[in-house]
Design a protein around this motif. Structure first.
Motif, PDB file in Angstrom:
ATOM      1  N   LEU A  23      15.384  47.160  94.751  1.00 42.19           N
ATOM      2  CA  LEU A  23      15.864  48.389  94.137  1.00 42.19           C
ATOM      3  C   LEU A  23      16.638  48.121  92.858  1.00 42.19           C
ATOM      4  O   LEU A  23      17.120  47.010  92.616  1.00 42.19           O
ATOM      5  N   GLY A  24      16.767  49.215  92.078  1.00 43.79           N
ATOM      6  CA  GLY A  24      17.578  49.135  90.876  1.00 43.79           C
ATOM      7  C   GLY A  24      19.049  49.230  91.206  1.00 43.79           C
ATOM      8  O   GLY A  24      19.469  49.125  92.367  1.00 43.79           O
ATOM      9  N   ASP A  25      19.849  49.488  90.186  1.00 38.31           N
ATOM     10  CA  ASP A  25      21.303  49.564  90.376  1.00 38.31           C
ATOM     11  C   ASP A  25      21.691  50.722  91.272  1.00 38.31           C
ATOM     12  O   ASP A  25      22.656  50.660  92.018  1.00 38.31           O
ATOM     13  N   SER A  26      20.895  51.814  91.227  1.00 42.31           N
ATOM     14  CA  SER A  26      21.235  53.003  92.006  1.00 42.31           C
ATOM     15  C   SER A  26      20.195  53.215  93.083  1.00 42.31           C
ATOM     16  O   SER A  26      19.059  53.550  92.804  1.00 42.31           O
ATOM     17  N   VAL A  27      20.573  52.978  94.338  1.00 44.06           N
ATOM     18  CA  VAL A  27      19.656  53.182  95.454  1.00 44.06           C
ATOM     19  C   VAL A  27      19.226  54.628  95.525  1.00 44.06           C
ATOM     20  O   VAL A  27      18.078  54.953  95.794  1.00 44.06           O
ATOM     21  N   GLY A  28      20.154  55.545  95.247  1.00 46.79           N
ATOM     22  CA  GLY A  28      19.839  56.963  95.336  1.00 46.79           C
ATOM     23  C   GLY A  28      18.718  57.359  94.413  1.00 46.79           C
ATOM     24  O   GLY A  28      17.883  58.184  94.740  1.00 46.79           O
ATOM     25  N   GLU A  29      18.701  56.763  93.191  1.00 44.90           N
ATOM     26  CA  GLU A  29      17.664  57.094  92.247  1.00 44.90           C
ATOM     27  C   GLU A  29      16.303  56.613  92.696  1.00 44.90           C
ATOM     28  O   GLU A  29      15.274  57.099  92.267  1.00 44.90           O
ATOM     29  N   GLN A  30      16.270  55.617  93.593  1.00 47.38           N
ATOM     30  CA  GLN A  30      15.008  55.065  94.064  1.00 47.38           C
ATOM     31  C   GLN A  30      14.547  55.704  95.360  1.00 47.38           C
ATOM     32  O   GLN A  30      13.523  55.321  95.901  1.00 47.38           O
ATOM     33  N   SER A  31      15.291  56.674  95.912  1.00 39.92           N
ATOM     34  CA  SER A  31      14.998  57.216  97.230  1.00 39.92           C
ATOM     35  C   SER A  31      14.341  58.580  97.192  1.00 39.92           C
ATOM     36  O   SER A  31      14.293  59.279  98.192  1.00 39.92           O
ATOM     37  N   ASP A  32      13.842  59.010  96.029  1.00 38.60           N
ATOM     38  CA  ASP A  32      13.257  60.336  95.909  1.00 38.60           C
ATOM     39  C   ASP A  32      12.011  60.511  96.750  1.00 38.60           C
ATOM     40  O   ASP A  32      11.590  61.627  97.019  1.00 38.60           O
ATOM     41  N   ARG A  42      17.655  47.113 105.388  1.00 36.68           N
ATOM     42  CA  ARG A  42      17.794  46.643 104.017  1.00 36.68           C
ATOM     43  C   ARG A  42      19.093  45.874 103.864  1.00 36.68           C
ATOM     44  O   ARG A  42      20.058  46.086 104.582  1.00 36.68           O
ATOM     45  N   SER A  43      19.075  44.979 102.962  1.00 35.52           N
ATOM     46  CA  SER A  43      20.313  44.371 102.498  1.00 35.52           C
ATOM     47  C   SER A  43      20.614  45.004 101.148  1.00 35.52           C
ATOM     48  O   SER A  43      19.860  45.854 100.675  1.00 35.52           O
ATOM     49  N   GLU A  44      21.709  44.605 100.526  1.00 32.17           N
ATOM     50  CA  GLU A  44      22.091  45.242  99.274  1.00 32.17           C
ATOM     51  C   GLU A  44      20.987  45.052  98.222  1.00 32.17           C
ATOM     52  O   GLU A  44      20.598  43.938  97.898  1.00 32.17           O
ATOM     53  N   GLY A  45      20.461  46.161  97.720  1.00 32.24           N
ATOM     54  CA  GLY A  45      19.447  46.108  96.680  1.00 32.24           C
ATOM     55  C   GLY A  45      18.037  45.852  97.168  1.00 32.24           C
ATOM     56  O   GLY A  45      17.122  45.703  96.366  1.00 32.24           O
ATOM     57  N   VAL A  46      17.829  45.795  98.488  1.00 37.50           N
ATOM     58  CA  VAL A  46      16.508  45.506  99.041  1.00 37.50           C
ATOM     59  C   VAL A  46      16.184  46.502 100.146  1.00 37.50           C
ATOM     60  O   VAL A  46      17.031  46.804 100.990  1.00 37.50           O
TER      61      VAL A  46
END
Length: 240
Positions: A23-32, A42-46
């Protein structure tokens, strides 16, 4: 996105694998896409996801009625996750949620009312070509590695399975509108994979396969699996 090494399963009917999404810096932006990232392993960023793919043109050669049957089953799975899983999850049923459901089996609509074993009088090969033009792709939340299923189920897994089935039925109990929709969009009744849908080839192998099953598992439940009526179950079924 990468495929996790060692998770690929290339079965004759489908392919599957675990995907690892960085994932990018913002998980929320990748969860649409719809996956609850907090509910997925998940771990941080994965983020780990499960991919299942069915490509009709890659399915093994089989009679047309068997091809329709198998593709219908794939479409039912896709429709369940797209149309019914979100409703059931809102009612408290624990289900893996779909990030993507891509179902391209519109050719099945032309053959919905064709009886089992009946082939349509069409141009040579046309029906099969139409059926083999599509497929499905599912991307789901990935179950944690601690979720495993033995074969046969052990006692704890059996209890868990029965609880899950009870919860599934309780979520739809006496909901006539939802059950009617399920009958129209999924299967007309539960227990679709009856003998009439299994096909002549599986019936021919039933006695051989049942004998192998008994040889493998009789020691696990000898009082049941060595009873004469159980031993003769396959031969009695084939005579009907």
């Amino acid at each position: 996105v990468e495929v996790v090494e060692g998770t690929e399963r290339r079965w004759p009917q489908s392919h599957s694998a675990k995907l690892r999404v960085h994932l990018g810096d913002s998980v929320g932006e990748q969860s649409d896409a719809g996956v609850d990232s907090d509910a997925s392993p998940r771990s941080e960023g994965v983020l780990d996801l499960f991919l299942k793919k069915v490509v009709a043109r890659h399915l093994p050669e089989k009679p047309l009625h068997a091809l329709r049957r198998d593709l219908h089953s794939n479409r039912v799975e896709a429709r369940f996750y797209r149309e019914f899983a979100p409703i059931l999850a809102e009612r408290g049923l624990r289900l893996l949620q779909a990030a993507l459901v891509d179902e391209r089996l519109a050719a099945l609509d032309d053959f919905e009312t064709v009886a089992e074993g009946v082939e349509l009088a069409t141009e040579d090969g046309k029906q099969e070509r139409e059926l083999r033009t599509g497929g499905i792709m599912l991307v789901l939340e990935c179950a944690e590695d601690s979720y495993v299923q033995a074969s046969p189920l052990d006692t704890d897994q059996l209890r868990c399975t029965l609880r899950m089935l009870a919860q599934l039925h309780s979520c739809t109990w006496e909901d006539g509108k939802l059950l009617k929709a399920a009958a129209e969009r999924l299967n007309r009744q539960a227990g679709y994979w009856t003998l009439q849908h299994r096909g002549a080839k599986e019936m021919e192998h039933m006695e051989r396969d049942w004998s192998a099953y008994l040889a493998a598992f009789s020691e696990a439940a000898p009082d049941l699996l060595r009873r004469p009526e159980i031993v003769a179950l396959a031969s009695r079924t084939c005579r009907r």
